[in-house]
Motif scaffolding. Structure first.
Motif, PDB file in Angstrom:
ATOM      1  N   VAL A   1      -3.285   9.162  -0.158  1.00 43.31           N
ATOM      2  CA  VAL A   1      -3.523   7.785   0.305  1.00 43.31           C
ATOM      3  C   VAL A   1      -2.502   7.391   1.367  1.00 43.31           C
ATOM      4  N   LEU A   2      -1.227   7.633   1.096  1.00 41.60           N
ATOM      5  CA  LEU A   2      -0.201   7.270   2.076  1.00 41.60           C
ATOM      6  C   LEU A   2      -0.332   8.098   3.348  1.00 41.60           C
ATOM      7  N   GLY A   3      -0.592   9.391   3.203  1.00 41.09           N
ATOM      8  CA  GLY A   3      -0.731  10.270   4.359  1.00 41.09           C
ATOM      9  C   GLY A   3      -1.910   9.912   5.237  1.00 41.09           C
ATOM     10  N   TRP A   4      -2.961   9.384   4.654  1.00 43.03           N
ATOM     11  CA  TRP A   4      -4.118   8.946   5.427  1.00 43.03           C
ATOM     12  C   TRP A   4      -3.701   7.859   6.410  1.00 43.03           C
TER      13      TRP A   4
ATOM     14  N   TRP B   1       2.619   9.216   8.510  1.00 41.75           N
ATOM     15  CA  TRP B   1       3.835   9.829   7.966  1.00 41.75           C
ATOM     16  C   TRP B   1       4.866   8.772   7.588  1.00 41.75           C
ATOM     17  N   ALA B   2       4.959   7.702   8.356  1.00 46.48           N
ATOM     18  CA  ALA B   2       5.928   6.650   8.034  1.00 46.48           C
ATOM     19  C   ALA B   2       5.585   6.003   6.692  1.00 46.48           C
ATOM     20  N   GLU B   3       4.316   5.752   6.470  1.00 54.03           N
ATOM     21  CA  GLU B   3       3.885   5.160   5.202  1.00 54.03           C
ATOM     22  C   GLU B   3       4.200   6.090   4.037  1.00 54.03           C
ATOM     23  N   LEU B   4       4.005   7.385   4.253  1.00 52.19           N
ATOM     24  CA  LEU B   4       4.323   8.363   3.216  1.00 52.19           C
ATOM     25  C   LEU B   4       5.817   8.329   2.899  1.00 52.19           C
ATOM     26  N   ALA B   5       6.644   8.343   3.931  1.00 47.01           N
ATOM     27  CA  ALA B   5       8.092   8.344   3.724  1.00 47.01           C
ATOM     28  C   ALA B   5       8.548   7.077   3.007  1.00 47.01           C
ATOM     29  N   VAL B   6       8.073   5.932   3.462  1.00 42.06           N
ATOM     30  CA  VAL B   6       8.476   4.664   2.851  1.00 42.06           C
ATOM     31  C   VAL B   6       8.019   4.610   1.401  1.00 42.06           C
TER      32      VAL B   6
ATOM     33  N   ALA C   1       4.071   3.261  -3.512  1.00 40.65           N
ATOM     34  CA  ALA C   1       2.918   3.549  -2.641  1.00 40.65           C
ATOM     35  C   ALA C   1       2.352   2.265  -2.044  1.00 40.65           C
ATOM     36  N   TRP C   2       2.154   1.269  -2.886  1.00 43.69           N
ATOM     37  CA  TRP C   2       1.594   0.003  -2.381  1.00 43.69           C
ATOM     38  C   TRP C   2       2.560  -0.680  -1.425  1.00 43.69           C
ATOM     39  N   ALA C   3       3.856  -0.591  -1.723  1.00 44.87           N
ATOM     40  CA  ALA C   3       4.838  -1.171  -0.795  1.00 44.87           C
ATOM     41  C   ALA C   3       4.792  -0.420   0.536  1.00 44.87           C
ATOM     42  N   GLY C   4       4.653   0.899   0.485  1.00 44.60           N
ATOM     43  CA  GLY C   4       4.543   1.695   1.694  1.00 44.60           C
ATOM     44  C   GLY C   4       3.320   1.323   2.523  1.00 44.60           C
ATOM     45  N   LEU C   5       2.252   0.979   1.849  1.00 43.72           N
ATOM     46  CA  LEU C   5       1.038   0.566   2.561  1.00 43.72           C
ATOM     47  C   LEU C   5       1.186  -0.822   3.169  1.00 43.72           C
ATOM     48  N   LEU C   6       1.920  -1.669   2.491  1.00 44.06           N
ATOM     49  CA  LEU C   6       2.020  -3.058   2.936  1.00 44.06           C
ATOM     50  C   LEU C   6       3.156  -3.297   3.920  1.00 44.06           C
TER      51      LEU C   6
END
Length: 153
Positions: free
Chosen positions: A98-101, A104-109, A147-152
């Protein structure tokens, strides 16, 4: 409905499904300290499929991210026995996809925030004397919150 509207709807459905699965798994992990394969594995496959349909050009990165996060968690599990459960390792693949979709920044965060949030929770429990160093703390909720924080973010 145009083609792009339909693809946006598929992406929305994938994210709503991820939210529903996140809430379900958080509830189970907090209560029972387990992340059932019967939920994690089909969810990972289904959500990956939906994301791939929504934006096929992103699915390669999403797949690599899922494998990378899975392998990272597996390495941690092997290096620190008893630190992470097998469910956490499998959940990492779903979170990674989900994050990788998204990127990369979202995945890392998201990956880093899981440990920051989970570690902060553990420190607070220790400080309040509600846990000891050997107390098992559910990590799945912190993975999903990260994960949700990384998305938001």
């Amino acid at each position: 409905m145009s083609g792009s509207d339909a693809l946006a709807l598929v992406a929305l459905v994938a994210h709503v499904a991820f939210l529903a699965v996140s809430l379900w798994l958080i509830r189970i992990d907090v209560r029972e300290h387990r992340l059932p394969d019967a939920i994690v594995l089909p969810s990972a496959a289904g959500i990956a499929l939906l994301l791939g349909l929504a934006e096929p050009s992103r699915i390669g990165r999403a797949a690599v991210a899922g494998v990378v996060l899975f392998a990272s968690y597996l390495a941690l599990r092997l290096l620190v026995p008893g630190g992470l459960g097998g469910g956490d390792v499998k959940l990492a693949s779903l979170v990674g996809v989900v994050l990788g979709w998204h990127g990369w920044a979202e995945l890392a965060v998201g990956a880093v925030l899981a440990f920051v949030l989970g570690g902060g929770h553990a420190v607070a429990l220790l400080a309040l004397r509600r846990a000891r160093r050997d107390t098992h703390i559910a990590f799945g909720p912190w993975m999903l919150a990260g994960a949700w924080a990384g998305l938001l973010v």
